[in-house]
Design a protein around this motif. Structure first.
Motif, PDB file in Angstrom:
ATOM      1  N   ALA A 125       2.394  23.583  13.271  1.00 35.34           N
ATOM      2  CA  ALA A 125       1.924  22.554  14.196  1.00 35.34           C
ATOM      3  C   ALA A 125       0.479  22.146  13.911  1.00 35.34           C
ATOM      4  O   ALA A 125      -0.261  22.849  13.218  1.00 35.34           O
ATOM      5  CB  ALA A 125       2.041  23.058  15.632  1.00 35.34           C
ATOM      6  N   LEU A 126       0.099  21.015  14.457  1.00 31.68           N
ATOM      7  CA  LEU A 126      -1.297  20.607  14.516  1.00 31.68           C
ATOM      8  C   LEU A 126      -1.797  20.988  15.901  1.00 31.68           C
ATOM      9  O   LEU A 126      -1.297  20.498  16.914  1.00 31.68           O
ATOM     10  CB  LEU A 126      -1.441  19.104  14.307  1.00 31.68           C
ATOM     11  CG  LEU A 126      -2.837  18.516  14.588  1.00 31.68           C
ATOM     12  CD1 LEU A 126      -3.878  19.118  13.652  1.00 31.68           C
ATOM     13  CD2 LEU A 126      -2.828  17.000  14.480  1.00 31.68           C
ATOM     14  N   VAL A 127      -2.787  21.871  15.962  1.00 34.88           N
ATOM     15  CA  VAL A 127      -3.322  22.350  17.233  1.00 34.88           C
ATOM     16  C   VAL A 127      -4.671  21.678  17.468  1.00 34.88           C
ATOM     17  O   VAL A 127      -5.559  21.735  16.619  1.00 34.88           O
ATOM     18  CB  VAL A 127      -3.474  23.881  17.241  1.00 34.88           C
ATOM     19  CG1 VAL A 127      -3.973  24.358  18.604  1.00 34.88           C
ATOM     20  CG2 VAL A 127      -2.144  24.559  16.893  1.00 34.88           C
ATOM     21  N   VAL A 128      -4.816  21.053  18.620  1.00 31.68           N
ATOM     22  CA  VAL A 128      -6.048  20.345  18.957  1.00 31.68           C
ATOM     23  C   VAL A 128      -6.679  20.996  20.176  1.00 31.68           C
ATOM     24  O   VAL A 128      -6.080  21.046  21.255  1.00 31.68           O
ATOM     25  CB  VAL A 128      -5.784  18.855  19.248  1.00 31.68           C
ATOM     26  CG1 VAL A 128      -7.077  18.154  19.678  1.00 31.68           C
ATOM     27  CG2 VAL A 128      -5.189  18.171  18.021  1.00 31.68           C
ATOM     28  N   GLY A 129      -7.880  21.531  19.986  1.00 33.25           N
ATOM     29  CA  GLY A 129      -8.639  22.094  21.095  1.00 33.25           C
ATOM     30  C   GLY A 129      -9.611  21.068  21.635  1.00 33.25           C
ATOM     31  O   GLY A 129     -10.312  20.394  20.871  1.00 33.25           O
ATOM     32  N   VAL A 130      -9.643  20.927  22.955  1.00 32.09           N
ATOM     33  CA  VAL A 130     -10.501  19.926  23.604  1.00 32.09           C
ATOM     34  C   VAL A 130     -11.379  20.617  24.642  1.00 32.09           C
ATOM     35  O   VAL A 130     -10.877  21.378  25.475  1.00 32.09           O
ATOM     36  CB  VAL A 130      -9.667  18.827  24.297  1.00 32.09           C
ATOM     37  CG1 VAL A 130     -10.583  17.713  24.813  1.00 32.09           C
ATOM     38  CG2 VAL A 130      -8.606  18.266  23.369  1.00 32.09           C
ATOM     39  N   ASP A 131     -12.662  20.349  24.603  1.00 33.80           N
ATOM     40  CA  ASP A 131     -13.575  20.873  25.613  1.00 33.80           C
ATOM     41  C   ASP A 131     -14.679  19.855  25.850  1.00 33.80           C
ATOM     42  O   ASP A 131     -15.027  19.078  24.952  1.00 33.80           O
ATOM     43  CB  ASP A 131     -14.184  22.209  25.159  1.00 33.80           C
ATOM     44  CG  ASP A 131     -14.749  22.997  26.331  1.00 33.80           C
ATOM     45  OD1 ASP A 131     -13.993  23.765  26.954  1.00 33.80           O
ATOM     46  OD2 ASP A 131     -15.951  22.838  26.640  1.00 33.80           O
ATOM     47  N   LYS A 132     -15.246  19.866  27.063  1.00 30.57           N
ATOM     48  CA  LYS A 132     -16.288  18.890  27.394  1.00 30.57           C
ATOM     49  C   LYS A 132     -17.668  19.333  26.934  1.00 30.57           C
ATOM     50  O   LYS A 132     -18.608  18.527  26.922  1.00 30.57           O
ATOM     51  CB  LYS A 132     -16.313  18.639  28.895  1.00 30.57           C
ATOM     52  CG  LYS A 132     -16.766  19.827  29.735  1.00 30.57           C
ATOM     53  CD  LYS A 132     -16.796  19.475  31.216  1.00 30.57           C
ATOM     54  CE  LYS A 132     -17.292  20.642  32.053  1.00 30.57           C
ATOM     55  NZ  LYS A 132     -17.331  20.292  33.500  1.00 30.57           N
ATOM     56  N   SER A 133     -17.811  20.609  26.554  1.00 38.01           N
ATOM     57  CA  SER A 133     -19.126  21.160  26.251  1.00 38.01           C
ATOM     58  C   SER A 133     -19.393  21.228  24.754  1.00 38.01           C
ATOM     59  O   SER A 133     -18.738  21.984  24.027  1.00 38.01           O
ATOM     60  CB  SER A 133     -19.254  22.563  26.859  1.00 38.01           C
ATOM     61  OG  SER A 133     -20.424  23.205  26.397  1.00 38.01           O
ATOM     62  N   ALA A 134     -20.377  20.492  24.303  1.00 37.02           N
ATOM     63  CA  ALA A 134     -20.791  20.572  22.901  1.00 37.02           C
ATOM     64  C   ALA A 134     -21.389  21.937  22.604  1.00 37.02           C
ATOM     65  O   ALA A 134     -21.253  22.464  21.488  1.00 37.02           O
ATOM     66  CB  ALA A 134     -21.803  19.472  22.596  1.00 37.02           C
ATOM     67  N   HIS A 135     -22.042  22.531  23.588  1.00 31.36           N
ATOM     68  CA  HIS A 135     -22.642  23.852  23.400  1.00 31.36           C
ATOM     69  C   HIS A 135     -21.583  24.901  23.111  1.00 31.36           C
ATOM     70  O   HIS A 135     -21.720  25.698  22.173  1.00 31.36           O
ATOM     71  CB  HIS A 135     -23.444  24.236  24.643  1.00 31.36           C
ATOM     72  CG  HIS A 135     -24.021  25.619  24.596  1.00 31.36           C
ATOM     73  ND1 HIS A 135     -25.053  25.967  23.761  1.00 31.36           N
ATOM     74  CD2 HIS A 135     -23.675  26.745  25.280  1.00 31.36           C
ATOM     75  CE1 HIS A 135     -25.350  27.243  23.927  1.00 31.36           C
ATOM     76  NE2 HIS A 135     -24.524  27.743  24.846  1.00 31.36           N
ATOM     77  N   ARG A 136     -20.506  24.904  23.914  1.00 29.47           N
ATOM     78  CA  ARG A 136     -19.440  25.892  23.696  1.00 29.47           C
ATOM     79  C   ARG A 136     -18.747  25.654  22.357  1.00 29.47           C
ATOM     80  O   ARG A 136     -18.492  26.593  21.598  1.00 29.47           O
ATOM     81  CB  ARG A 136     -18.428  25.842  24.850  1.00 29.47           C
ATOM     82  CG  ARG A 136     -18.931  26.458  26.140  1.00 29.47           C
ATOM     83  CD  ARG A 136     -17.808  26.662  27.139  1.00 29.47           C
ATOM     84  NE  ARG A 136     -17.304  25.408  27.654  1.00 29.47           N
ATOM     85  CZ  ARG A 136     -17.741  24.849  28.797  1.00 29.47           C
ATOM     86  NH1 ARG A 136     -18.702  25.425  29.499  1.00 29.47           N
ATOM     87  NH2 ARG A 136     -17.215  23.714  29.230  1.00 29.47           N
ATOM     88  N   LEU A 137     -18.434  24.406  22.061  1.00 33.10           N
ATOM     89  CA  LEU A 137     -17.769  24.100  20.795  1.00 33.10           C
ATOM     90  C   LEU A 137     -18.653  24.458  19.607  1.00 33.10           C
ATOM     91  O   LEU A 137     -18.152  24.870  18.554  1.00 33.10           O
ATOM     92  CB  LEU A 137     -17.400  22.616  20.742  1.00 33.10           C
ATOM     93  CG  LEU A 137     -16.286  22.166  21.703  1.00 33.10           C
ATOM     94  CD1 LEU A 137     -16.178  20.651  21.704  1.00 33.10           C
ATOM     95  CD2 LEU A 137     -14.955  22.790  21.326  1.00 33.10           C
TER      96      LEU A 137
END
Length: 241
Positions: free
Chosen positions: A79-91
């Protein structure tokens, strides 16, 4: 030193009685919040990948540092797994922005999920599995509207479809989500997970270290069908007894 994780405390003794009315209100309204530019850019980046890929899509929403995204890519290498988060710091704490290879393919993007889910639904993305592993309960009773199932974006989340899995250390949060799905005639199961479960997020690791229980919701997000008004009223009345 291992950081301690406080147990959830709430002035609710069970699911919020306003869940059915919140679901009905937002199901019949159009969430018109303007899209943020960075969310649109993240969506476009993933959409380009999907247009040139035959792989099934797995979403890892609220992915934080992306530990769970990498785990899911290794678990589902097809699969293609896409992680999404609002925080640039965490990413930014993740070891790589994008990976290919024997451990599977995944991509991390920064976006507001209030935007991203709506854009993905409008584009009719074929979501196979959807993980929401961030335990974001907002436990005060007045904060129902900040939980996913009490927010205007809830319809877009449901309409994305796929196999949904959520985890939290607050059972009431997941019981409420299951109730919200029941208002749409979608079954869901909430269960307590084994204490020796392999943690796949930093939160789960903290819970285990502190001896806290972890709960999981699973549901197949089939075509939703909102209960009639009298049926929703009956559900609410049941909560108040």
């Amino acid at each position: 030193m291992q950081q301690q994780s406080r147990s959830i405390t709430s002035n609710q003794s069970g699911p919020h009685e306003d869940v059915p009315s919140a679901v009905a209100r937002y199901w019949h309204s159009d969430f018109q919040k303007p899209y943020a530019a960075h969310s649109e850019a993240a969506f476009a980046e993933v959409d380009r990948l999907l247009q040139n890929s035959s792989k099934p899509l797995i979403l890892d929403s609220c992915c934080g540092v992306g530990e769970s995204t990498a785990y899911l890519a290794a678990r589902y290498p097809e699969a293609l797994v896409v992680g999404v988060d609002k925080s640039a710091h965490r990413l930014g704490k993740h070891v790589a922005h994008q990976r290919h290879g024997e451990t599977g393919e995944y991509l991390l993007v920064r976006a507001d999920l209030n935007d991203f889910w709506r854009l993905a639904h409008a584009a009719e993305w074929p979501v196979q599995k959807h993980f929401v592993l961030y335990p974001n309960p907002w436990p005060k009773k007045k904060h129902l509207g900040r939980r996913w199932h009490g927010a205007p974006v809830f319809p877009a989340l449901v309409k994305l479809g796929g196999e949904l899995e959520m985890r939290s250390n607050w059972q009431t949060y997941l019981d409420e989500f299951a109730l919200a799905l029941a208002c749409l005639q979608i079954p869901a199961q909430v269960e307590k997970l084994p204490t020796n479960l392999e943690p796949i997020t930093p939160f789960e690791r903290k819970y285990q270290a502190c001896g806290q229980a972890l709960w999981r919701l699973q549901s197949e997000l089939t075509v939703p069908n909102l209960l009639a008004a009298d049926e929703l009223a009956a559900v609410r009345a049941t909560l108040l007894t």
